[in-house]
Design a protein around this motif. Structure first.
Motif, PDB file in Angstrom:
ATOM      1  N   ALA A 157     -18.198 -16.126  14.243  1.00 19.57           N
ATOM      2  CA  ALA A 157     -19.163 -16.668  15.207  1.00 19.57           C
ATOM      3  C   ALA A 157     -19.657 -18.054  14.807  1.00 19.57           C
ATOM      4  CB  ALA A 157     -20.345 -15.708  15.337  1.00 19.57           C
ATOM      5  N   ASN A 158     -19.660 -18.339  13.508  1.00 21.96           N
ATOM      6  CA  ASN A 158     -20.120 -19.651  13.042  1.00 21.96           C
ATOM      7  C   ASN A 158     -19.016 -20.700  13.041  1.00 21.96           C
ATOM      8  OD1 ASN A 158     -18.530 -18.904  10.897  1.00 21.96           O
ATOM      9  ND2 ASN A 158     -20.213 -18.754   9.405  1.00 21.96           N
ATOM     10  N   GLY A 159     -17.844 -20.315  13.547  1.00 21.64           N
ATOM     11  CA  GLY A 159     -16.749 -21.263  13.638  1.00 21.64           C
ATOM     12  C   GLY A 159     -15.814 -21.273  12.457  1.00 21.64           C
ATOM     13  N   GLU A 160     -16.147 -20.564  11.393  1.00 21.55           N
ATOM     14  CA  GLU A 160     -15.283 -20.532  10.228  1.00 21.55           C
ATOM     15  C   GLU A 160     -14.082 -19.632  10.488  1.00 21.55           C
ATOM     16  OE1 GLU A 160     -17.490 -19.369   6.833  1.00 21.55           O
ATOM     17  OE2 GLU A 160     -18.847 -21.098   6.881  1.00 21.55           O
ATOM     18  N   GLY A 161     -12.979 -19.998   9.912  1.00 22.83           N
ATOM     19  CA  GLY A 161     -11.796 -19.178  10.094  1.00 22.83           C
ATOM     20  C   GLY A 161     -10.564 -19.849   9.543  1.00 22.83           C
ATOM     21  N   PRO A 162      -9.403 -19.205   9.625  1.00 18.48           N
ATOM     22  CA  PRO A 162      -9.229 -17.892  10.262  1.00 18.48           C
ATOM     23  C   PRO A 162      -9.829 -16.764   9.417  1.00 18.48           C
ATOM     24  CG  PRO A 162      -7.190 -18.554   9.225  1.00 18.48           C
ATOM     25  CD  PRO A 162      -8.121 -19.725   9.075  1.00 18.48           C
ATOM     26  N   ILE A 163     -10.166 -15.662  10.092  1.00 14.50           N
ATOM     27  CA  ILE A 163     -10.769 -14.521   9.413  1.00 14.50           C
ATOM     28  C   ILE A 163      -9.885 -13.289   9.609  1.00 14.50           C
ATOM     29  CG2 ILE A 163     -13.125 -15.379   9.636  1.00 14.50           C
ATOM     30  CD1 ILE A 163     -13.486 -13.434  12.000  1.00 14.50           C
ATOM     31  N   ALA A 164     -10.037 -12.331   8.711  1.00 16.92           N
ATOM     32  CA  ALA A 164      -9.319 -11.063   8.865  1.00 16.92           C
ATOM     33  C   ALA A 164      -9.792 -10.376  10.139  1.00 16.92           C
ATOM     34  CB  ALA A 164      -9.562 -10.167   7.656  1.00 16.92           C
ATOM     35  N   ILE A 165      -8.851  -9.783  10.875  1.00 16.65           N
ATOM     36  CA  ILE A 165      -9.209  -9.223  12.185  1.00 16.65           C
ATOM     37  C   ILE A 165     -10.142  -8.021  12.081  1.00 16.65           C
ATOM     38  CG2 ILE A 165      -7.101 -10.087  13.273  1.00 16.65           C
ATOM     39  CD1 ILE A 165      -5.987  -7.215  13.175  1.00 16.65           C
ATOM     40  N   ILE A 166     -10.295  -7.456  10.879  1.00 17.01           N
ATOM     41  CA  ILE A 166     -11.223  -6.339  10.723  1.00 17.01           C
ATOM     42  C   ILE A 166     -12.644  -6.764  11.077  1.00 17.01           C
ATOM     43  CG2 ILE A 166     -11.725  -6.796   8.287  1.00 17.01           C
ATOM     44  CD1 ILE A 166     -11.384  -3.343   9.976  1.00 17.01           C
ATOM     45  N   LEU A 198      -6.142   0.056   9.114  1.00 14.32           N
ATOM     46  CA  LEU A 198      -7.210  -0.567   8.338  1.00 14.32           C
ATOM     47  C   LEU A 198      -6.643  -1.533   7.293  1.00 14.32           C
ATOM     48  CD1 LEU A 198      -9.868   2.223   7.684  1.00 14.32           C
ATOM     49  CD2 LEU A 198     -10.337  -0.072   8.530  1.00 14.32           C
ATOM     50  N   ALA A 199      -5.594  -1.101   6.611  1.00 15.35           N
ATOM     51  CA  ALA A 199      -4.974  -1.972   5.611  1.00 15.35           C
ATOM     52  C   ALA A 199      -4.446  -3.248   6.264  1.00 15.35           C
ATOM     53  CB  ALA A 199      -3.850  -1.224   4.898  1.00 15.35           C
ATOM     54  N   TYR A 200      -3.831  -3.103   7.422  1.00 14.06           N
ATOM     55  CA  TYR A 200      -3.302  -4.270   8.139  1.00 14.06           C
ATOM     56  C   TYR A 200      -4.436  -5.191   8.598  1.00 14.06           C
ATOM     57  CZ  TYR A 200      -0.987  -6.979  11.819  1.00 14.06           C
ATOM     58  OH  TYR A 200      -0.503  -7.993  12.610  1.00 14.06           O
ATOM     59  N   ALA A 201      -5.508  -4.599   9.143  1.00 10.31           N
ATOM     60  CA  ALA A 201      -6.606  -5.398   9.694  1.00 10.31           C
ATOM     61  C   ALA A 201      -7.349  -6.169   8.609  1.00 10.31           C
ATOM     62  CB  ALA A 201      -7.577  -4.496  10.451  1.00 10.31           C
ATOM     63  N   MET A 234       0.830  -1.195   0.000  1.00 11.70           N
ATOM     64  CA  MET A 234       0.000   0.000   0.000  1.00 11.70           C
ATOM     65  C   MET A 234       0.871   1.254   0.000  1.00 11.70           C
ATOM     66  SD  MET A 234      -1.306   0.434   3.974  1.00 11.70           S
ATOM     67  CE  MET A 234      -1.864   2.103   3.653  1.00 11.70           C
ATOM     68  N   ARG A 235       0.295   2.382  -0.418  1.00  6.63           N
ATOM     69  CA  ARG A 235       1.007   3.650  -0.356  1.00  6.63           C
ATOM     70  C   ARG A 235       1.210   4.024   1.106  1.00  6.63           C
ATOM     71  NH1 ARG A 235      -2.048   8.031  -3.936  1.00  6.63           N
ATOM     72  NH2 ARG A 235      -0.016   9.030  -4.014  1.00  6.63           N
ATOM     73  N   ASP A 236       2.284   4.788   1.359  1.00  4.20           N
ATOM     74  CA  ASP A 236       2.529   5.247   2.719  1.00  4.20           C
ATOM     75  C   ASP A 236       1.398   6.136   3.217  1.00  4.20           C
ATOM     76  OD1 ASP A 236       5.089   4.024   3.134  1.00  4.20           O
ATOM     77  OD2 ASP A 236       5.940   5.505   1.778  1.00  4.20           O
ATOM     78  N   TYR A 237       0.780   6.860   2.299  1.00  3.35           N
ATOM     79  CA  TYR A 237      -0.284   7.798   2.682  1.00  3.35           C
ATOM     80  C   TYR A 237      -1.160   8.070   1.470  1.00  3.35           C
ATOM     81  CZ  TYR A 237      -2.619  12.129   4.008  1.00  3.35           C
ATOM     82  OH  TYR A 237      -3.565  13.088   4.265  1.00  3.35           O
ATOM     83  N   VAL A 261      -2.889   5.667  19.066  1.00  2.80           N
ATOM     84  CA  VAL A 261      -2.708   4.554  20.000  1.00  2.80           C
ATOM     85  C   VAL A 261      -3.659   3.405  19.668  1.00  2.80           C
ATOM     86  CG1 VAL A 261      -2.916   3.850  22.420  1.00  2.80           C
ATOM     87  CG2 VAL A 261      -1.797   6.011  21.843  1.00  2.80           C
ATOM     88  N   LEU A 262      -4.906   3.712  19.334  1.00  2.00           N
ATOM     89  CA  LEU A 262      -5.856   2.674  18.928  1.00  2.00           C
ATOM     90  C   LEU A 262      -5.372   1.971  17.657  1.00  2.00           C
ATOM     91  CD1 LEU A 262      -9.283   4.468  19.524  1.00  2.00           C
ATOM     92  CD2 LEU A 262      -8.332   2.576  20.862  1.00  2.00           C
ATOM     93  N   ALA A 263      -4.847   2.735  16.702  1.00  4.80           N
ATOM     94  CA  ALA A 263      -4.330   2.134  15.476  1.00  4.80           C
ATOM     95  C   ALA A 263      -3.159   1.210  15.788  1.00  4.80           C
ATOM     96  CB  ALA A 263      -3.906   3.232  14.496  1.00  4.80           C
ATOM     97  N   GLN A 264      -2.301   1.637  16.701  1.00  9.69           N
ATOM     98  CA  GLN A 264      -1.187   0.778  17.117  1.00  9.69           C
ATOM     99  C   GLN A 264      -1.695  -0.503  17.770  1.00  9.69           C
ATOM    100  OE1 GLN A 264       1.128   2.096  20.499  1.00  9.69           O
ATOM    101  NE2 GLN A 264       3.045   1.404  19.556  1.00  9.69           N
ATOM    102  N   GLN A 265      -2.752  -0.390  18.561  1.00 11.06           N
ATOM    103  CA  GLN A 265      -3.324  -1.555  19.244  1.00 11.06           C
ATOM    104  C   GLN A 265      -3.829  -2.595  18.236  1.00 11.06           C
ATOM    105  OE1 GLN A 265      -3.169  -1.773  22.479  1.00 11.06           O
ATOM    106  NE2 GLN A 265      -4.425  -3.568  22.931  1.00 11.06           N
ATOM    107  N   VAL A 266      -4.338  -2.138  17.117  1.00 13.32           N
ATOM    108  CA  VAL A 266      -4.820  -3.061  16.082  1.00 13.32           C
ATOM    109  C   VAL A 266      -3.690  -3.973  15.611  1.00 13.32           C
ATOM    110  CG1 VAL A 266      -5.703  -3.189  13.716  1.00 13.32           C
ATOM    111  CG2 VAL A 266      -6.693  -1.548  15.333  1.00 13.32           C
ATOM    112  N   PHE A 267      -2.483  -3.444  15.546  1.00 10.36           N
ATOM    113  CA  PHE A 267      -1.331  -4.228  15.105  1.00 10.36           C
ATOM    114  C   PHE A 267      -0.864  -5.239  16.156  1.00 10.36           C
ATOM    115  CE2 PHE A 267      -1.099  -0.984  11.916  1.00 10.36           C
ATOM    116  CZ  PHE A 267      -0.303  -1.465  10.898  1.00 10.36           C
ATOM    117  N   GLY A 268      -1.353  -5.122  17.391  1.00  9.28           N
ATOM    118  CA  GLY A 268      -0.882  -6.012  18.438  1.00  9.28           C
ATOM    119  C   GLY A 268       0.604  -5.817  18.663  1.00  9.28           C
ATOM    120  N   GLY A 269       1.329  -6.932  18.867  1.00  8.99           N
ATOM    121  CA  GLY A 269       2.768  -6.844  19.107  1.00  8.99           C
ATOM    122  C   GLY A 269       3.527  -6.219  17.966  1.00  8.99           C
ATOM    123  N   HIS A 270       3.043  -6.400  16.736  1.00  6.87           N
ATOM    124  CA  HIS A 270       3.720  -5.800  15.594  1.00  6.87           C
ATOM    125  C   HIS A 270       3.668  -4.273  15.646  1.00  6.87           C
ATOM    126  CE1 HIS A 270       4.351  -9.596  13.491  1.00  6.87           C
ATOM    127  NE2 HIS A 270       3.119  -9.944  13.826  1.00  6.87           N
TER     128      HIS A 270
END
Length: 589
Positions: free
Chosen positions: A327-336, A315-318, A1-4, A405-414
């Motif tokens: 919820a129906n057990g299917e996965g893995p799914i995108a964290i978004i 958003l791009a990462y998520a 993705m583009r930087d911005y 900070v919320l955007a950083q939280q979406v990335f988790g440890g990354h």
């Protein structure tokens, strides 16, 4: 993705659908020919510069930082060439006075460009950002000779401007400054002293650097009334334009900072440096506040720009990161698709789009303040701009930091690892809550000063305007319910305002309530903007049903999940100061 990616779709929606930009411009002398198509064409080009030139240098600036050698400051790789392109393409001239070489475009174009530049590369954007404030101070308070000599250079970008206020022992309390100014007998002054935290104090872009320095004359009275403002250029030119060589000041060091590392924040030493008085002796703080008020809106747009850039990246990462199951057990799914990740993104977007709308509304009021043929409208708009400036500076930067900070939280440890790039946004955003007047100072300004303007009538004029726009009959039930929710919060804000105005004589109560009051005030303004946008989206057929759906989703989210914060802020602001002032911090463990 583009930087911005420049948020042009949302900007176009605001100008064309929400604020009747063409109609407002058509009745303002000097802007009659300006319309949304022209403004958007300029911003499209500006967005390309931000995305293609400035954004790729953001990480480089953070990694390399600035260096100081015997020649002066060396900026990070690519910054010098990016500046040459910036000047060649005319970006410093956007809102400049045409009499001094500027394009004279509306403030709204400047502020939205500032947002995009901050989102692309905040460190780089700061080299031009302080120049706008210097232009304002010189234009409003400088002599005709100073304006003729320096404004064309500053507006063209061949010269940059900075403000030198802070000293090691004098931060917010400028009455403590020690820098001295001695008359030379020829109309100039000799400036001696040290300043710290000087943004863009030096660089290697070429051209001159104008320092606006606060200092004391020999006969100055103590305190802020004894401060004067002086124009102190890196390279001396007399008022006839004749060159006098290098001025006698230098960079003591480059500050080592948490963020904005590509920006040369300097400690400066002035050693009998030549300077020219700006404005009246002893009224330097008045002239400096002209500069600072302009910079406070600029800093607010930095908070907004960084929030936009951080959410774009998260958003791009998520959308790509697979984790967990549906919820129906299917996965893995995108964290978004996970509820908490949705909540974080919706929180960020609800702030960003409302803040951008409020910035556009305020910029239009600035145009009316400056250009309207109606003195009553100029007075009214000036009051609204003064009232909202501390609200916008503090709330955009507080919520901008919260969003990064919320955007950083979406990335988790990354998000905690530098490779993701998201942690830089968090570090860069943090300064916006501190410089150009800390957000605590903004809150005190709002509650302790701005509420008293027009004999205490100013905030209620704004409240009446908001209510008039909330009260619209014959509309859909969802729009009506959202408007009613904001109207309810507005009623509580009005009541709180009357309550607090009875205690403005008590500095302890003002200090205790100020932060919560400002945040409450901001949330009501955001709600007002969301109702305007949701209504406009219902009619914006040319933008498509997706825009309507998205705006309505975000409006509902804001009303149901963010606006309720006002109830807690109301209670806290009414709690008084006892729980704070009765604690003896000298022995507090």
């Amino acid at each position: 993705m583009r930087d911005y990616s420049p948020p042009m779709e949302d900007i176009a929606f605001l100008l064309r659908q929400v604020f009747e930009f063409d109609a407002v411009m058509s009745r303002l002398p000097g802007q009659e020919e300006m319309n949304a198509d022209m403004a958007l064409a300029v911003l499209e080009a500006g967005g390309r510069y931000c995305a293609d030139v400035a954004a790729p240098l953001n990480r480089i600036g953070d990694i390399e930082g600035c260096m100081l050698d015997d020649i002066g400051v060396r900026t990070p790789t690519g910054f010098k060439n990016a500046w040459k392109t910036f000047v060649k393409d005319g970006w410093p001239t956007l809102s400049g006075d045409p009499d001094f070489g500027g394009q004279g475009l509306p403030r709204i174009v400047q502020l939205l460009f500032d947002e995009m530049l901050a989102g692309a590369n905040m460190s780089f954007g700061l080299y031009s950002g302080l120049t706008h404030g210097a232009i304002e101070a010189i234009a409003h308070h400088g002599s005709e000779e100073l304006k003729a000599l320096w404004l064309p250079k500053l507006i063209s970008g061949t010269c940059t401007g900075v403000m030198a206020l802070t000293e090691p022992a004098a931060g917010t309390d400028l009455g403590l400054i020690r820098t001295r100014a001695e008359p030379s007998g020829d109309g100039t002054y000799r400036i001696t002293g040290s300043k710290i935290f000087i943004t863009a104090g030096d660089h290697d872009f070429g051209g001159n650097i104008v320092h606006l320095v606060l200092a004391r004359l020999p006969d100055a009275v103590p305190g802020v009334k004894g401060i004067s403002l002086f124009l102190v250029p890196k390279f001396i030119y007399d008022l006839d334009g004749a060159s006098g060589g290098r001025n006698s000041f230098s960079v003591g060091s480059i500050e080592k900072k948490m963020g904005i590392r590509g920006q040369a924040t300097c400690a400066m030493n002035y050693e009998n440096a030549a300077g020219w008085l700006v404005g009246e002796a002893g009224r330097g703080l008045n002239a400096m506040f002209t500069m600072m008020n302009a910079e406070r809106l600029f800093v607010a747009m930095q908070g907004l720009g960084l929030a936009e850039a951080a959410v774009q990246r998260s958003l791009a990462y998520a959308r790509e990161r697979l984790q967990g199951k549906a919820a129906n057990g299917e996965g893995p799914i995108a964290i978004i698709h996970h509820g908490d990740v949705k909540r974080m993104h919706l929180t960020g977007k609800a702030f960003i789009e409302a803040a951008r709308a409020l910035a556009v509304w305020t910029a239009l009021e600035m145009e009316k303040q400056e250009r309207s043929a109606d003195p009553a409208e100029r007075h009214s708009s000036a009051g609204f701009v003064a009232l909202l400036t501390p609200v916008i500076k503090a709330s955009f930067t507080d919520m901008g930091f919260e969003t990064t900070v919320l955007a950083q939280q979406v990335f988790g440890g990354h998000g905690y690892i530098t490779d993701s790039g998201i942690e830089q946004f968090v570090r860069d955003a943090r300064i916006t809550q501190i410089y150009e007047g800390t957000n605590g100072i903004q809150a005190l300004d709002l509650l302790g000063r701005k509420l008293l303007m027009d004999n205490g009538e100013l905030p209620f004029r704004l409240f009446r305007l908001i209510r008039s726009e909330l009260s619209v009959d014959n509309e859909a039930e969802d729009l009506k319910s959202w408007a009613n929710a904001v109207d309810d919060a507005l009623s509580r804000l009005e009541d709180l305002t009357r309550h607090l105005m009875r205690y403005l004589h008590d500095i302890d109560d003002v200090n205790a309530a100020a932060h919560d009051y400002l945040q409450f005030f901001a949330l009501v303004c955001y709600g007002w903007m969301w109702v305007r946008m949701a209504r406009a989206a219902s009619l914006a057929t040319q933008f498509g049903s997706n825009v309507t759906l998205r705006k309505h989703h975000l409006c509902r989210f804001f009303v149901e999940r963010i606006l309720p914060r006002t109830r807690a802020l109301d209670a806290s602001a009414r709690a008084g100061s006892d729980a704070i002032k009765n604690v003896d911090m000298t022995g507090f463990v």
